[in-house]
Write an enzyme that holds these catalytic residues in place. Structure first.
Site, PDB file in Angstrom:
ATOM      1  N   HIS A 167       5.377   4.674  -3.591  1.00  0.00           N
ATOM      2  CA  HIS A 167       6.822   4.909  -3.679  1.00  0.00           C
ATOM      3  C   HIS A 167       7.092   6.163  -4.509  1.00  0.00           C
ATOM      4  O   HIS A 167       6.423   6.423  -5.512  1.00  0.00           O
ATOM      5  CB  HIS A 167       7.511   3.722  -4.350  1.00  0.00           C
ATOM      6  CG  HIS A 167       7.351   2.432  -3.606  1.00  0.00           C
ATOM      7  ND1 HIS A 167       8.026   2.158  -2.448  1.00  0.00           N
ATOM      8  CD2 HIS A 167       6.591   1.331  -3.864  1.00  0.00           C
ATOM      9  CE1 HIS A 167       7.701   0.944  -2.020  1.00  0.00           C
ATOM     10  NE2 HIS A 167       6.823   0.423  -2.865  1.00  0.00           N
ATOM     11  N   ILE A 188       3.157  -5.738 -13.975  1.00  0.00           N
ATOM     12  CA  ILE A 188       2.968  -4.516 -13.170  1.00  0.00           C
ATOM     13  C   ILE A 188       3.129  -4.877 -11.697  1.00  0.00           C
ATOM     14  O   ILE A 188       2.180  -4.897 -10.915  1.00  0.00           O
ATOM     15  CB  ILE A 188       1.604  -3.866 -13.457  1.00  0.00           C
ATOM     16  CG1 ILE A 188       1.398  -3.707 -14.962  1.00  0.00           C
ATOM     17  CG2 ILE A 188       1.511  -2.501 -12.768  1.00  0.00           C
ATOM     18  CD1 ILE A 188       2.411  -2.822 -15.669  1.00  0.00           C
ATOM     19  N   ALA A 220       0.806  -1.233   0.000  1.00  0.00           N
ATOM     20  CA  ALA A 220       0.000   0.000   0.000  1.00  0.00           C
ATOM     21  C   ALA A 220       0.835   1.277   0.000  1.00  0.00           C
ATOM     22  O   ALA A 220       0.365   2.330   0.411  1.00  0.00           O
ATOM     23  CB  ALA A 220      -0.975   0.006   1.188  1.00  0.00           C
TER      24      ALA A 220
END
Length: 477
Positions: free
Chosen positions: A50, A336, A47
Site C-alpha cells: 500500500h 502490525i 500481498a
C-alpha cells in the site's frame, strides 16, 4: 550464550529487522515457534504494498507505511524478489463513498503520493470488468504487489549470511528479567539477551505476559479468507478496493505477481478459536461483496481457498514501544496489521533509530553483505540460458511441476541454500511447485522424494509444514 538482541518472530517484521540489524557488529538471535520463516500472517495476506493514503494522520501507520512502501522497489531489486507495479483503484458507488475518496485524496496530497481521480466511465475504460454501479475511482498508480514470504525469506538469508543465528521450532516458554537483560527459554534452550524485540504477531501479548501482568493491550485476531483464481482468467489489471471502512479495506480483487487473482478478504474477529480454516460463511461473504465492485468473477475457476490471521489488537495503531518503565529493553513491535507488510521496512528503521541506536554503539561490519544472488528460475530463462544451464546441471532439465515449470534443480537448490526448505510447504514457498492448477496433485510426491533424498532421511520423515505434519504413515516395502 549472551546476545545483544533477540528477536521473537520470523515474519516479515522480524526478518526485515534481522536483515537491517545484521549490517552492524551485534550478536543477534531470531526465535520462532514455526518450522519455517514467514509461516504466520506473512504467509496469508493480500500481498499489497500500500502506498500510504489510508492511515489516519498522526499515526505510526501513516508515517511508516509511506516510508516503507518507498523502500520496497530497492529492497526487491537488492534481494532479487518479485515485485509487480499494478496500480490500484479505490472505487465509489455513492455520494457518501465519493466524499470518502476526497478524504483519501487529501491525505495523498499531504503525503506526496501520486494519485488521480477518474469518473466511473473513465475507470471502466481501463478496467472493463468494473461494476456499472461505480461512479468514481481514485487511482494510485504506484501501488505494487509482492510475494511476502519470498521477501521475508530473502531478508533472513541475508541476515544469517551476516552472522545472525536463526532458531526455528523454538516456541518461547518463559522469559525472566536479570541484571543484563532477559533470559529466554525456547525449545528447551536458554538464550540470554540485552535487548528483546517482540515481533511475534498474534502471540505478542502472550509473550509480554511472561514478564508482566500490565501488558497494555490485548490481541483480538481477525481471520481473513481468500479465493485464488487460476492464472488463465484475466479479471483486473489494478488492485481494486471498495472504499475502506472501520473493519478494513474490504473485499478486494488483487492481481498477483504470477498472474493469479486473489479475491478477499473478509474480516472475522476471533475469540478463543484461533483458526486458519476457511468457512462456508466466509465464502458466501466474499461472493456477495466482490460483485458490488466487479462484474464477472469466475469463482468456479478457483484453484485454492485459504485464510490468514491478522494480529489486530485493542490499539488502533502500531504498538512500537518499550513494555513500560520497568522493561525499557523489552520492545514491543505489535499490532502490525494492515498496512504492516508495506510498513515493514519503515518499522525496521524506526526500531533501530529509536530503540537500538541509543542502547549500542552501532558500528557497521565491513563484511556485511545486504544483497543476495539471484536464484535460478528456469521459467524466466531464455532458451539459450536454459540450454547452457542444463549442460552444466541436468537436474534443471527435469521438470517436476509442469503447471509452473519448476525443475528438480530449483528444488534441490532451495533445500541446500541458506535457510533452506525442510518441508513440502517450504519448497512451495521458495520455488512454487504446487502453486498451479493441480495444487501439487502431480508434483508433491516427487517433491517428497527429492526432500528425502537430499536430507538423507526416509520419506516418512518428510513433513507438509509443521514439525509433526508427516505426510506418509509408514513404508510398505
Amino acid at each position: 550464550m549472551l546476545y545483544d538482541i533477540a528477536i521473537i518472530g520470523a515474519g516479515i517484521t522480524g526478518s526485515m529487522l534481522a536483515r537491517e540489524l545484521s549490517r552492524y557488529e551485534l550478536k543477534i538471535a531470531v526465535l520462532d515457534k514455526e518450522n519455517d520463516i514467514a509461516n504466520g500472517a506473512t504467509m496469508a495476506n493480500s500481498a499489497i504494498v500500500h502506498t500510504g493514503y489510508d492511515p489516519v494522520d498522526g499515526t505510526l501507520k501513516a508515517e511508516l507505511n509511506v516510508k516503507g512502501a518507498r523502500k520496497y522497489p530497492k529492497i526487491c531489486e537488492d534481494l532479487h524478489c518479485h515485485i509487480k507495479n499494478t496500480g490500484a483503484f479505490v472505487v465509489a458507488c455513492s455520494d457518501e463513498d465519493e466524499a470518502l475518496l476526497d478524504v483519501l485524496a487529501e491525505r495523498a496530497v499531504c503525503r506526496e503520493i501520486p494519485h488521480e481521480f477518474l469518473s466511473g466511465d473513465e475507470a471502466r475504460t481501463v478496467e472493463p470488468n468494473l461494476s456499472d454501479n461505480i461512479t468514481k475511482a481514485l487511482s494510485f498508480p504506484t501501488t505494487s504487489v509482492i510475494y511476502p514470504w519470498e521477501v521475508a525469506i530473502a531478508c533472513m538469508q541475508v541476515a544469517v549470511g551476516n552472522g545472525v543465528e536463526l532458531f526455528l521450532n523454538h516456541a518461547v516458554s518463559s522469559i525472566d528479567k536479570d541484571a543484563e537483560g532477559y533470559v529466554i527459554t525456547a525449545g528447551s534452550e536458554t538464550f540470554h539477551t540485552k535487548v528483546l524485540l517482540n515481533a511475534s504477531g498474534v502471540g505478542a501479548a502472550d509473550i509480554c505476559r511472561m514478564v508482566t501482568e500490565n501488558v497494555g493491550f490485548e490481541v483480538t485476531p481477525r481471520r481473513g479468507e481468500y479465493y485464488v483464481i487460476s492464472n488463465d482468467e484475466h479479471i483486473v489489471n489494478n488492485v481494486i478496493f471498495p472504499v475502506p471502512t472501520a473493519k478494513g479495506k474490504g473485499v478486494l480483487a488483487i492481481p498477483t505477481v504470477y498472474g493469479n487473482t486473489l479475491i478477499g478478504p473478509n474480516s472475522e474477529q476471533l475469540a478463543e478459536n484461533i483458526s486458519t480454516a476457511t468457512s462456508v460463511n466466509g465464502a458466501s461473504y466474499l461472493r456477495e461483496h466482490i460483485t458490488k465492485i466487479i462484474k464477472t468473477v469466475p469463482l468456479h475457476k478457483s484453484i485454492r481457498t485459504f485464510a490468514g490471521l491478522r494480529p489486530s489488537t485493542t490499539s488502533k495503531d502500531f504498538i512500537i514501544e518499550p513494555l513500560g518503565a520497568e522493561h525499557p529493553n523489552f520492545i514491543n513491535i505489535a499490532s502490525i496489521e494492515s498496512p504492516g507488510l508495506a510498513s515493514a521496512p519503515g518499522i525496521a528503521d524506526y526500531v533501530i533509530e529509536n530503540f537500538v541506536a541509543d542502547r549500542f554503539c552501532l558500528k557497521e561490519s565491513p563484511d556485511a553483505v545486504m544483497t543476495r544472488e539471484k536464484p535460478i528460475v528456469v521459467s524466466e530463462l531464455s532458451e539459450e540460458e536454459r540450454d547452457k544451464l542444463v549442460r552444466e546441471n541436468p537436474q534443471y532439465a527435469n521438470i517436476v511441476c509442469r503447471c509452473e515449470t519448476i525443475s528438480e534443480g530449483e528444488i534441490v537448490s532451495a533445500i541446500h541454500e541458506v535457510c533452506g526448505a525442510r518441508s513440502v510447504k517450504g519448497i512451495k514457498k521458495r520455488v512454487r511447485p504446487g502453486m498451479g492448477k493441480c495444487q501439487g496433485g502431480f508434483c508433491e510426491p516427487k517433491v517428497v522424494e527429492i526432500l528425502a533424498r537430499e536430507l538423507k532421511c526416509s520419506p516418512v520423515d518428510i513433513v507438509q509444514d509443521g514439525k509433526h505434519s508427516q505426510i506418509l504413515e509408514k513404508e510398505n516395502r
